[in-house]
Design a protein around this motif. Structure first.
Motif, short mmCIF file in Angstrom:
data_model
loop_
_atom_site.label_atom_id
_atom_site.label_comp_id
_atom_site.label_asym_id
_atom_site.label_seq_id
_atom_site.Cartn_x
_atom_site.Cartn_y
_atom_site.Cartn_z
N ALA A 188 0.82 -1.21 0.00
CA ALA A 188 0.00 0.00 0.00
C ALA A 188 0.86 1.26 0.00
O ALA A 188 0.42 2.31 -0.48
N LEU A 189 2.07 1.19 0.54
CA LEU A 189 2.95 2.35 0.62
C LEU A 189 3.65 2.67 -0.70
O LEU A 189 4.33 3.68 -0.81
N TYR A 190 3.51 1.80 -1.68
CA TYR A 190 4.16 2.03 -2.97
C TYR A 190 3.56 3.30 -3.60
O TYR A 190 2.35 3.48 -3.63
N PRO A 191 4.40 4.23 -4.09
CA PRO A 191 3.89 5.50 -4.65
C PRO A 191 2.89 5.26 -5.78
O PRO A 191 3.24 4.62 -6.78
N PRO A 192 1.66 5.73 -5.64
CA PRO A 192 0.61 5.44 -6.64
C PRO A 192 1.00 5.87 -8.06
O PRO A 192 0.74 5.16 -9.02
N ARG A 193 1.61 7.04 -8.18
CA ARG A 193 1.94 7.55 -9.52
C ARG A 193 2.95 6.64 -10.22
O ARG A 193 2.94 6.49 -11.44
N LEU A 194 3.83 6.02 -9.43
CA LEU A 194 4.87 5.18 -10.00
C LEU A 194 4.32 3.88 -10.56
O LEU A 194 4.92 3.26 -11.44
N ARG A 195 3.17 3.45 -10.05
CA ARG A 195 2.55 2.21 -10.54
C ARG A 195 2.18 2.30 -12.02
O ARG A 195 2.10 1.29 -12.72
N ASP A 196 1.94 3.53 -12.50
CA ASP A 196 1.37 3.71 -13.83
C ASP A 196 2.40 3.67 -14.95
O ASP A 196 2.04 3.67 -16.12
N ILE A 197 3.69 3.69 -14.63
CA ILE A 197 4.70 3.77 -15.68
C ILE A 197 4.98 2.38 -16.26
O ILE A 197 4.66 1.37 -15.65
N ASP A 198 5.59 2.35 -17.45
CA ASP A 198 6.04 1.09 -18.00
C ASP A 198 7.21 0.56 -17.17
O ASP A 198 8.08 1.33 -16.76
N SER A 199 7.22 -0.71 -16.92
CA SER A 199 8.30 -1.35 -16.16
C SER A 199 8.56 -0.66 -14.83
O SER A 199 9.68 -0.24 -14.53
N PRO A 200 7.54 -0.53 -13.96
CA PRO A 200 7.78 0.07 -12.64
C PRO A 200 8.70 -0.82 -11.82
O PRO A 200 8.70 -2.05 -11.99
N PRO A 201 9.50 -0.25 -10.95
CA PRO A 201 10.38 -1.09 -10.11
C PRO A 201 9.54 -2.00 -9.21
O PRO A 201 8.59 -1.55 -8.57
N GLY A 202 9.92 -3.26 -9.18
CA GLY A 202 9.19 -4.20 -8.32
C GLY A 202 9.47 -3.98 -6.85
O GLY A 202 8.62 -4.25 -5.99
N VAL A 203 10.67 -3.46 -6.56
CA VAL A 203 11.08 -3.22 -5.17
C VAL A 203 11.73 -1.84 -5.09
O VAL A 203 12.50 -1.46 -5.97
N LEU A 204 11.41 -1.11 -4.04
CA LEU A 204 12.08 0.16 -3.74
C LEU A 204 12.77 0.03 -2.39
O LEU A 204 12.16 -0.43 -1.41
#
Length: 380
Positions: free
Chosen positions: A80-96
């Motif tokens: 849930a803490l994953y940045p919402p905007r980052l989910r929308d990009i191509d190939s988002p990082p699986g882990v931060l």
């Protein structure tokens, strides 16, 4: 689930992770998939299939141990803490991997400020001024903590007492460049440094174009403060455009090589930004509360006049004598104790070069040690 995400992302590129996760519900399913199931995907090389088929958690355990020692938090794509905007990009990082807190980005809009490492005094001043005003108005400044424009973008936000986020091309426990160690610690104290690379990863050249998609992906828009025609900042701008983000650029002298990239961006597709209000006006209706406007009658938040080079010094700040100054700054302050001086007079009195004098004057003005009048004369 965490260990399966780390296992998968340390064995495959972000592009391959995104592709394979379209076929599986979770990294755990990938872990327990048979070799024949992996072959049927027609996505992986023989070496990648052999690596995944080994089912080894050795590297994962080492990464988790390093994170615990270095106090590095971990957020996966499914958290849930994953940045919402980052989910929308191509190939988002699986882990931060995170040091600090990403919570400001879940509340306020992010604005990336990027540019050349070999910044001029013009670019440094512009980056610091835009960052200070935009952060003070409610935007979270995102950049890459590199030398030059990136560093001063972070410093401007910190000067405003606001959080800033640095996206690294190395492990979260690796300070790069080393000269930014103080800045690294200051960023963590108010915001966060984040990366998709496990702790201990060195800053290899190939990592930086890859991390640029995260800088733009976290942000509503990207501002290129100063960039020549060959600059990593232009890669970030192009990535931002592909991600559907706004791209802004600060114009510069048509004969200045360091402004050629910005001027070309403006000619091709970027929005010209000559003052912070040019950027705030694009978002005030979208983020009326965060950017300080009343919902019933939105108004643009006050921004210092662009002619005023930098924010006025805080009278409560420590005196110059009480500050930690580098050698160049100390020479400038010593010269100004006698009388107010122009940059040319300071150069004559100290024997310093033009570039280092203007750069350090900008830093001293950001820190509230010196101030300048409309005639460009500096005083303590």
């Amino acid at each position: 689930m965490l260990k399966y995400w780390i296992w998968l992302t340390t064995h495959l590129s972000p592009q391959k992770v995104s592709s394979i996760m379209r076929r599986f519900a979770s990294p755990e399913e990938v872990f327990f998939a048979s070799e024949s199931e992996l072959l049927s995907l027609e996505l992986l090389t023989p070496d990648e299939i052999n690596t995944l088929s080994s089912k080894s958690f050795d590297m994962t355990e080492r990464i988790l141990e390093k994170c615990e020692i270095a106090d590095i938090g971990i957020v996966t794509y499914q958290d849930a803490l994953y940045p919402p905007r980052l989910r929308d990009i191509d190939s988002p990082p699986g882990v931060l991997y995170i040091k600090g807190s990403l919570s400001p980005l879940s509340i306020e809009p992010g604005l990336a400020i990027v540019g050349t490492r070999d910044a001029t005094p013009y670019g440094i001043e512009a980056a610091a001024m835009f960052s200070y005003n935009l952060a003070k108005s409610g935007m979270v400044i995102v950049s890459g903590m590199a030398k030059g424009i990136d560093a001063f973008a972070h410093k401007g936000a910190l000067r405003a007492g606001k959080p800033t986020v640095a996206v690294l091309g190395c492990g979260a426990d690796v300070v790069y460049p080393l000269e930014n160690e103080t800045l690294y610690n200051d960023i963590i104290s108010l915001g966060a440094v984040i990366t998709e690379f496990p702790p201990g990863t060195r800053p290899l050249g190939a990592h930086f174009p890859q991390r640029n998609r995260i800088i733009s992906g976290l942000s509503a828009g990207v501002l290129v403060a100063e960039a020549p025609l060959r600059s990593g900042a232009l890669i970030t701008a192009r990535t931002a455009q592909e991600q559907g983000r706004d791209v802004f650029a600060i114009p510069g002298n048509i004969e200045a090589p360091n402004s050629a990239g910005c001027n070309r961006l403006i000619r091709e597709y970027a929005i010209l930004a000559s003052q912070p209000m040019d950027i705030l006006s694009e978002y005030i209706n979208q983020y009326p509360v965060q950017l300080g406007a009343k919902q019933e009658k939105p108004k643009l938040p006050a921004v210092e006049e662009p002619k005023k080079k930098l924010p006025p010094p805080n009278p409560a700040k420590p005196k110059a004598e009480d500050r930690d100054l580098n050698e160049t700054q100390a020479k400038i302050v010593k010269a100004l104790r006698k009388e107010p001086l122009s940059p040319d007079d300071i150069i004559a009195a100290t024997g310093l070069g033009m570039r280092e004098t203007l750069t350090e004057l900008t830093m001293l003005e950001i820190e509230g040690v010196v101030t300048s009048n409309t005639a460009g004369v500096y005083s303590l």
